[in-house]
Design a protein around this motif. Sequence first.
Motif, PDB file in Angstrom:
ATOM      1  N   ASP A  53       0.829  -1.202   0.000  1.00  0.00           N
ATOM      2  CA  ASP A  53       0.000   0.000   0.000  1.00  0.00           C
ATOM      3  C   ASP A  53       0.865   1.253   0.000  1.00  0.00           C
ATOM      4  OD1 ASP A  53      -2.679   1.242   0.239  1.00  0.00           O
ATOM      5  OD2 ASP A  53      -1.919   1.909   2.184  1.00  0.00           O
ATOM      6  N   TYR A  67      -6.153   6.811  -9.408  1.00  0.00           N
ATOM      7  CA  TYR A  67      -5.965   7.247  -8.019  1.00  0.00           C
ATOM      8  C   TYR A  67      -5.854   8.764  -7.882  1.00  0.00           C
ATOM      9  CZ  TYR A  67      -5.790   2.922  -5.395  1.00  0.00           C
ATOM     10  OH  TYR A  67      -6.140   1.755  -4.760  1.00  0.00           O
ATOM     11  N   TYR A  73     -11.720   0.111 -11.308  1.00  0.00           N
ATOM     12  CA  TYR A  73     -12.157   0.570  -9.983  1.00  0.00           C
ATOM     13  C   TYR A  73     -13.644   0.901 -10.056  1.00  0.00           C
ATOM     14  CZ  TYR A  73      -7.175   0.870  -9.265  1.00  0.00           C
ATOM     15  OH  TYR A  73      -5.849   0.549  -9.172  1.00  0.00           O
ATOM     16  N   ASN A  80     -10.108  -7.083  -5.358  1.00  0.00           N
ATOM     17  CA  ASN A  80      -9.633  -6.534  -4.086  1.00  0.00           C
ATOM     18  C   ASN A  80     -10.503  -5.391  -3.599  1.00  0.00           C
ATOM     19  OD1 ASN A  80      -7.220  -8.185  -4.067  1.00  0.00           O
ATOM     20  ND2 ASN A  80      -6.399  -6.814  -5.631  1.00  0.00           N
ATOM     21  N   VAL A  89     -10.402  -1.815  -1.885  1.00  0.00           N
ATOM     22  CA  VAL A  89      -9.476  -0.705  -1.668  1.00  0.00           C
ATOM     23  C   VAL A  89     -10.274   0.536  -1.281  1.00  0.00           C
ATOM     24  CG1 VAL A  89      -7.804  -1.645  -3.321  1.00  0.00           C
ATOM     25  CG2 VAL A  89      -9.498  -0.001  -4.113  1.00  0.00           C
ATOM     26  N   THR A  90      -9.569   1.618  -1.005  1.00  0.00           N
ATOM     27  CA  THR A  90     -10.192   2.926  -0.777  1.00  0.00           C
ATOM     28  C   THR A  90      -9.700   3.883  -1.846  1.00  0.00           C
ATOM     29  OG1 THR A  90     -10.316   2.560   1.610  1.00  0.00           O
ATOM     30  CG2 THR A  90     -10.483   4.829   0.833  1.00  0.00           C
ATOM     31  N   GLU A  92     -11.467  -3.080  -6.661  1.00  0.00           N
ATOM     32  CA  GLU A  92     -10.490  -3.112  -7.738  1.00  0.00           C
ATOM     33  C   GLU A  92     -10.467  -4.508  -8.356  1.00  0.00           C
ATOM     34  OE1 GLU A  92      -5.935  -1.948  -7.461  1.00  0.00           O
ATOM     35  OE2 GLU A  92      -6.222  -4.081  -6.986  1.00  0.00           O
TER      36      GLU A  92
END
Length: 375
Positions: free
Chosen positions: A183, A368, A327, A297, A299-300, A308
């Motif tokens: 991360d 991101y 995403y 997965n 995620v944030t 994701e």
Amino acid sequence: MLFGKKCPYLTQGAHNVIFKYKIYKHMKRAFLYMTVALMGLGLLWSCQSNRSEEGNTETDEQQVTKRGSSGKTLELMIVTDKNLYTGVVEQVCDSLFFSQRIGQLRPDPTFSRVIIPPSSFNSQDMFRVHRNIIMIDIKPDNPNKVYRHIDRWASPQVIYDFAAKDAHSFDSMLCRCYAKILDDIYKAEHIRIEKAYNGMAGVEVMKTIEKHFGFHLTFSNEFNIYKRTSDFAWVMKRTKDYDISILIKKEPYRSLRSFDEDIILNGLDDMCKNNIPGPAEGSYMGLEREQFPIEYNKVTLADQYCIETRGLWRTFGDFMGGPYVSYTLTSPDKKELITLMGFVYSPRTDAPQINHRDLLMQCESICYSLRFSDK
């Protein structure tokens, strides 16, 4: 491991970490969310509770004065004595950091490895400003602790310093902190790429996307909008050797089932089929869901819960394909479901400088950079 068989060269700790990527797919959704959240908190606490008292956190003022970090995309520097990087230590590092990741058609490792002895690292400033560093020291009187440093000598920079009593203690410590290390390193890569894009910003593309969708994405001036409808946009960087594309879609958010794996994958397939035609008549883009695994997965992203997926795309009715990452998240007011998908296409096999992994990291970094506009 993905197909239920253990690889003989992986440590038990590494097997356990890799197995966690897939086992949750077979659990009920409610139990899945609770389990993943608790595991994430546990990993975060486990790593951060062993921080050293000096040099772990830097204030914003300190970060302003730091020089830019060095290193290639997804390059990981291992600082350790040559006689320590063997046996269990080498096996666990290779299996976690330097093996092929899901969603890569070519055998690109998760990270590129650079090994530097401590004597060279401590005497050369050029090594200390590397972006991603793992330091390994093993001796009986060590405290079995992990020291985490963010932006210590440069920015962005991630350093994990392992002080282990023996190789098996290092194995356990690394596996425990593995998710947090990934991360941190990926965040540093996102920051670096976004800074580079901001230096040659594609202002018109970014303005159009923000006006149309209500959120910001960072693009360089190498990108152009190839298609745009009321709820969709295709933004692409095209070169003679490769293409990098970002697909953007918004739709009304209906329920938590929008985050189910099958619904997400079906939505990606529909988005690609309806908007990305292939070169041959009747051909179209879609996901490769039969021959290769898909990674899924939690995620944030932009402070929002997000799913994701990583895998491979292909052209049905023609011969094209490559890696993708997607995403799926909601807007802050929970009224819209947003899908971002980045994918790479590069047919050349005679150009070693073209790395699908590094190109996909550009897609990931664009996603991101998502920032919702104030309304």
